[in-house]
Structures are given as structure tokens and as C-alpha cells.
Scaffold this active site. Structure first.
Site, PDB file in Angstrom:
ATOM      1  N   THR A  15       3.683  -2.636   3.403  1.00  0.00           N
ATOM      2  CA  THR A  15       3.330  -1.198   2.837  1.00  0.00           C
ATOM      3  C   THR A  15       1.848  -1.165   2.321  1.00  0.00           C
ATOM      4  O   THR A  15       1.167  -2.013   2.351  1.00  0.00           O
ATOM      5  CB  THR A  15       4.373  -1.268   1.437  1.00  0.00           C
ATOM      6  OG1 THR A  15       3.796  -2.165   0.468  1.00  0.00           O
ATOM      7  CG2 THR A  15       5.829  -1.485   1.618  1.00  0.00           C
ATOM      8  N   ASP A  16       1.605   0.078   1.971  1.00  0.00           N
ATOM      9  CA  ASP A  16       0.355   0.568   1.587  1.00  0.00           C
ATOM     10  C   ASP A  16       0.614   0.455  -0.025  1.00  0.00           C
ATOM     11  O   ASP A  16       1.362   0.057  -0.607  1.00  0.00           O
ATOM     12  CB  ASP A  16      -0.118   2.003   1.903  1.00  0.00           C
ATOM     13  CG  ASP A  16       0.885   3.096   1.698  1.00  0.00           C
ATOM     14  OD1 ASP A  16       1.830   2.891   0.942  1.00  0.00           O
ATOM     15  OD2 ASP A  16       0.776   4.167   2.606  1.00  0.00           O
TER      16      ASP A  16
END
Length: 138
Positions: A15-16
Site C-alpha cells: 500500500t501507499d
């Protein structure tokens, strides 16, 4: 038509900063789904490679519908969208645990000789696989 669904836990590393899965990770999840479908059909990717045949990706199409998020379970459903005897297109849908469609798409692959990358016929080199792919396409 045979389908295969694989469960994936979204890892933090995928994920970011917003907790949303980075788009390139969907390619990895599609590969997991594709190899699982092949296994379900009795097709061994490693046996294919050991025989001197590869199946490189020639095209990918991904349509992002909703964000996949950290901490959720994702479900990758894979099937054979189309098959010509040389070229195979796999279809994918990736949904979350609430059944929200997050991505749909396809990847196209061509069998090639490992030495020179010339296209090969699955019917000629793997006739039993050819029959499975031919009868299980969408």
C-alpha cells in the site's frame, strides 16, 4: 468454463501512505491467480519452462473500480477468457471481502521457444494442455 478464486491478505508493504494498494501489485495478484488456475487444470508452469517453453505477457488491461485497502481480504478470480492455440488471454476480477469489485482486466500470453522467442503452438507442444484450454475458455 473453469474459474479459480484465490484469497489474498493485503499487506502493508503493498500500500501507499493512504493505505490503498499500489496499482502494480494487482499484476502480482493476477499472476498468483493465473498460476493457481493453471494448477487447478493440471498445467505446470515450471514443467513448461523446464521443457524450454516460456509464456511471456504480451498485453495487460486493468480497469480499477474501487480501492483495495490495507488489512482487507481480497479475492482474485481467474478464468481463460480466450485461447487460439498459441495465444491465451486470462480474465481477472479482484474483489474485497465486502464483494466490492476493485479491478477487472485481462492479460495476454504467447508461448515461445526459450532460445529464440519464436511463437510455439500449444497444440503441438502440449496437446493435453491444448485440450484443457480449448474446452475451458469463456
Amino acid at each position: 468454463m473453469i474459474t479459480e478464486t484465490v484469497e489474498i491478505d493485503v499487506r502493508y508493504a503493498e500500500t501507499d501512505q493512504m493505505g490503498v494498494v499500489y496499482h502494480a501489485n494487482y499484476l502480482i495478484w493476477c499472476e498468483i491467480g493465473r498460476t493457481s488456475l493453471m494448477g487447478k487444470l493440471g498445467v505446470s508452469y515450471s514443467a513448461m519452462e523446464e521443457s524450454g517453453v516460456l509464456a511471456p505477457v504480451t498485453n495487460v488491461n486493468m480497469n480499477y473500480k474501487a480501492p483495495a485497502r490495507y488489512g482487507r481480504k481480497m479475492y482474485v478470480t481467474t478464468w481463460i477468457e480466450s485461447y487460439t492455440g498459441v495465444r491465451v488471454t486470462y480474465g481477472y476480477e479482484i474483489s474485497d471481502e465486502k464483494n466490492n469489485l476493485c479491478m477487472d482486466g485481462t492479460s495476454e500470453h504467447v508461448l515461445v521457444d526459450k532460445k529464440n522467442f519464436r511463437p510455439l503452438s500449444m497444440k503441438k507442444h502440449f496437446p493435453e494442455w491444448h485440450a484443457l484450454y480449448w474446452t475451458n475458455q469463456k
